[in-house]
Design a protein around this motif. Structure first.
Motif, short mmCIF file in Angstrom:
data_model
loop_
_atom_site.label_atom_id
_atom_site.label_comp_id
_atom_site.label_asym_id
_atom_site.label_seq_id
_atom_site.Cartn_x
_atom_site.Cartn_y
_atom_site.Cartn_z
N LYS A 134 0.84 -1.19 0.00
CA LYS A 134 0.00 0.00 0.00
C LYS A 134 0.88 1.25 0.00
N VAL A 135 0.40 2.28 -0.66
CA VAL A 135 1.15 3.54 -0.74
C VAL A 135 0.20 4.69 -0.47
N GLN A 136 0.66 5.66 0.34
CA GLN A 136 -0.14 6.84 0.63
C GLN A 136 0.54 8.11 0.11
N TYR A 137 -0.28 9.01 -0.41
CA TYR A 137 0.20 10.31 -0.86
C TYR A 137 -0.58 11.39 -0.12
N GLU A 138 0.11 12.44 0.32
CA GLU A 138 -0.54 13.55 1.01
C GLU A 138 -0.52 14.80 0.14
N PHE A 139 -1.66 15.49 0.08
CA PHE A 139 -1.76 16.69 -0.75
C PHE A 139 -0.83 17.80 -0.26
N ALA A 140 -0.45 17.76 1.01
CA ALA A 140 0.45 18.78 1.56
C ALA A 140 1.81 18.75 0.90
N LYS A 141 2.13 17.66 0.21
CA LYS A 141 3.42 17.54 -0.46
C LYS A 141 3.34 17.88 -1.94
N ALA A 142 2.17 18.35 -2.38
CA ALA A 142 2.02 18.71 -3.79
C ALA A 142 2.81 19.99 -4.10
N TRP A 143 3.06 20.21 -5.37
CA TRP A 143 3.77 21.40 -5.82
C TRP A 143 3.07 22.65 -5.29
N GLY A 144 3.82 23.51 -4.66
CA GLY A 144 3.27 24.75 -4.14
C GLY A 144 2.71 24.65 -2.74
N LEU A 428 1.02 15.19 -7.89
CA LEU A 428 0.11 15.48 -6.78
C LEU A 428 -0.62 16.81 -6.98
N PHE A 429 0.07 17.78 -7.56
CA PHE A 429 -0.55 19.06 -7.85
C PHE A 429 -1.73 18.86 -8.80
N LEU A 430 -1.54 18.03 -9.82
CA LEU A 430 -2.62 17.75 -10.75
C LEU A 430 -3.75 17.00 -10.06
N LEU A 431 -3.42 15.98 -9.27
CA LEU A 431 -4.45 15.18 -8.61
C LEU A 431 -5.21 15.98 -7.56
N ALA A 432 -4.64 17.12 -7.13
CA ALA A 432 -5.34 18.01 -6.21
C ALA A 432 -6.26 18.97 -6.95
N GLY A 433 -6.25 18.91 -8.29
CA GLY A 433 -7.10 19.78 -9.09
C GLY A 433 -6.34 20.88 -9.80
N GLY A 434 -5.03 20.83 -9.76
CA GLY A 434 -4.23 21.88 -10.39
C GLY A 434 -4.09 21.67 -11.88
N VAL A 435 -5.04 22.18 -12.65
CA VAL A 435 -5.01 21.95 -14.10
C VAL A 435 -4.15 22.98 -14.82
N SER A 436 -3.77 24.05 -14.12
CA SER A 436 -2.92 25.08 -14.73
C SER A 436 -1.81 25.44 -13.75
N GLY A 437 -0.71 24.72 -13.84
CA GLY A 437 0.37 24.92 -12.88
C GLY A 437 1.58 25.64 -13.42
N GLY A 438 1.51 26.11 -14.64
CA GLY A 438 2.66 26.80 -15.21
C GLY A 438 3.63 25.83 -15.87
N SER A 442 4.12 21.63 -15.82
CA SER A 442 3.87 20.97 -17.11
C SER A 442 5.08 20.18 -17.58
N LEU A 443 6.26 20.76 -17.44
CA LEU A 443 7.48 20.07 -17.85
C LEU A 443 7.63 18.75 -17.11
N ARG A 444 7.39 18.77 -15.81
CA ARG A 444 7.55 17.54 -15.01
C ARG A 444 6.47 16.51 -15.31
N LEU A 445 5.29 16.97 -15.67
CA LEU A 445 4.24 16.03 -16.07
C LEU A 445 4.61 15.37 -17.40
N TYR A 446 5.23 16.11 -18.30
CA TYR A 446 5.69 15.51 -19.55
C TYR A 446 6.82 14.51 -19.29
N LEU A 447 7.69 14.82 -18.33
CA LEU A 447 8.74 13.87 -17.96
C LEU A 447 8.14 12.60 -17.39
#
Length: 472
Positions: A134-144, A428-438, A442-447
């Protein structure tokens, strides 16, 4: 009667609490048992023809999308009417919100109300029997790190709060009142026919129509624009349980995604002790059912040791529900005097809990668009184009991940978290609803996508190697 809402018979729809429109725009004749709601509307001139209207904006549907756009437009001073076929509060699935919902709720002025009746959701847990961990992710660790939590909500209460807010903001709310038809004539304002619980029909006109009918997709179905999503054929079966085993401490409110042989489960804990549990799988698998729906659901639960363990001392509350192939899209989302918002424009999959967020985000965008169209008609076409681009962009931000969530390569990446080059923070930024993160996000999502394809290719090579090495 010119300039009035017209009724084909005596009696009226259930009337909400929102006659807050300026006196110079309308007068309202309501008795103890009103037979006709009379609206003395201003006369507008459209393409040279004088035509009375009952509202500036008529919203069809009182879910999160409809209530949001109605409240925002009413606060801007526009005359808004909202019709919902149901009487609230009413049951609805889709209980998990995203962190980016929080600022939207705050802007609507309902954050404290929602927080008071919700379970705080700090993150996501993934459980994979294919990896044995099992793996847990916390939104507090998202970008920004701006939005560290979201909420798990009872949709009956949540939707009711939003609808009441629309009413308090000045929207005239009609519940238990179904829209039967919408006529869009060139050079004229849209005409709407509604029907109340007694079967009485009423005729209305408005400058703009907002379709917020969710999966009913009123206008998309009318125009033949609703198309099944061929890339994500999914169905769901679900129920509520009391006494389900939850995660300890701060993680109690986490949503849990559990993969199994036929798809994946959601496990959503609510504040009142109820837990929403559902299985998402292919429509073909659901069609294999040969027993009643409850027995079939329990047989699916038995396919997951994790879900079975969490529900071993639980009791089902209410009945089991199922929905067929729910993944669809509309080829159009707006026109000269209407637009669609929320699930009325399309729905892909509940795996990342995007439904309510996209509905509310779309509601904000729709309100801004219609406000522009009403104040500056010469800008209407450009505003509608921007609106369509905005909602397509928001939905598209999640689709790449959703289409691949059942792939072994994607499971491997989610079950092996590494924040290399801050890619985990971006996801995590995207999964938190961040559809426009700059561009940095975007670069890291492409990676991340590149790593996914590399992982998938390595799986392919291993498969080829095993095939070539097998005897015969």
């Amino acid at each position: 009667m010119e300039g009035a809402a017209k009724s084909s018979a005596s009696g009226s729809c259930v009337i909400g609490r929102g006659w807050l429109w300026p006196e110079n725009h309308l007068s309202c004749n309501i008795g103890v048992n009103p037979s006709v709601v009379v609206l003395e509307s201003d006369l507008m001139n459209q393409q040279g023809d004088t035509q009375s209207v009952d509202a500036d904006v008529l919203v069809i549907g009182g879910g999160p999308a409809g209530s949001t756009v109605a409240a925002l437009l009413a606060k801007k001073g526009w005359r808004v009417m909202l019709f919902d076929k149901d009487q609230h509060p009413r049951f609805h699935i889709g209980e998990s919100l995203l962190p980016q919902n929080v600022p939207l709720l705050d802007r609507l002025g309902v954050l404290e109300q929602v927080e008071a009746c919700s379970m705080v959701k700090y993150g996501i847990e993934f459980v994979s029997p294919f990896h044995g961990k099992k793996v847990q992710y916390e939104f507090a660790k998202a970008w920004g790190r701006r939005f560290p939590h979201a909420f798990q909500v009872r949709r009956s209460s949540f939707d009711h709060i939003l609808l009441q807010n629309a009413s308090k903001s000045g929207t005239q709310v009609y519940e238990s009142c179904q829209v039967k038809s919408v006529e869009l004539h060139s050079g004229m304002f849209p005409e709407v026919i509604t029907e109340d619980v007694d079967g009485r029909q009423h005729h209305w006109t408005a400058k703009y129509i907002v379709d917020a009918t969710g999966r009913d997709t009123f206008l998309a179905s009318k125009f033949g624009a609703k198309k099944p999503n061929q890339r994500n054929k999914s169905a769901a079966i679900f129920a509520h349980f009391s006494g389900a085993q939850r995660l300890p401490g701060k993680a109690e409110g986490h949503i849990t995604i559990v993969w199994f042989a036929e798809g994946w489960f959601w496990f959503i804990p609510l504040a009142d002790g109820i837990t929403s549990v559902g299985a998402v799988c292919s429509p073909e698998f659901l069609k294999t059912r040969k027993t009643d729906l409850t027995s079939f659901f329990y047989s699916i639960i038995a396919m997951s040791p994790e879900i079975s363990s969490r529900l071993q001392d639980a009791t089902m509350v209410g009945k089991v529900s199922a929905t067929g192939n729910y993944s669809y899209t509309s080829s159009m989302a707006s026109g000269s005097n209407y637009l669609m918002v929320g699930d009325a424009t399309g729905f892909i999959d509940p795996v990342f809990s995007t439904g309510v967020y996209l509905a509310m985000r779309g509601g904000f965008s729709a309100a801004e668009t219609i406000d522009t169209c009403l104040r500056h008609p010469e800008r209407s076409k450009a505003a509608m184009r921007r609106y369509e681009a905005s909602i397509r962009h928001a939905m598209g931000a999640f689709t790449w991940f959703i289409y691949r969530i059942r792939q072994p390569a994607m499971r491997n990446l989610f079950m092996s978290p590494r924040n290399t080059l801050r890619m985990e923070e971006a996801v995590l930024f995207l999964l938190a609803g961040g559809v426009s993160g700059g561009w940095q996000v975007s670069l890291r999502l492409y990676l991340f996508r590149a790593i996914y394809y590399a992982t998938k290719f390595s799986h392919f090579l291993r498969g080829v190697h095993k095939t070539s090495a097998s005897p015969g």
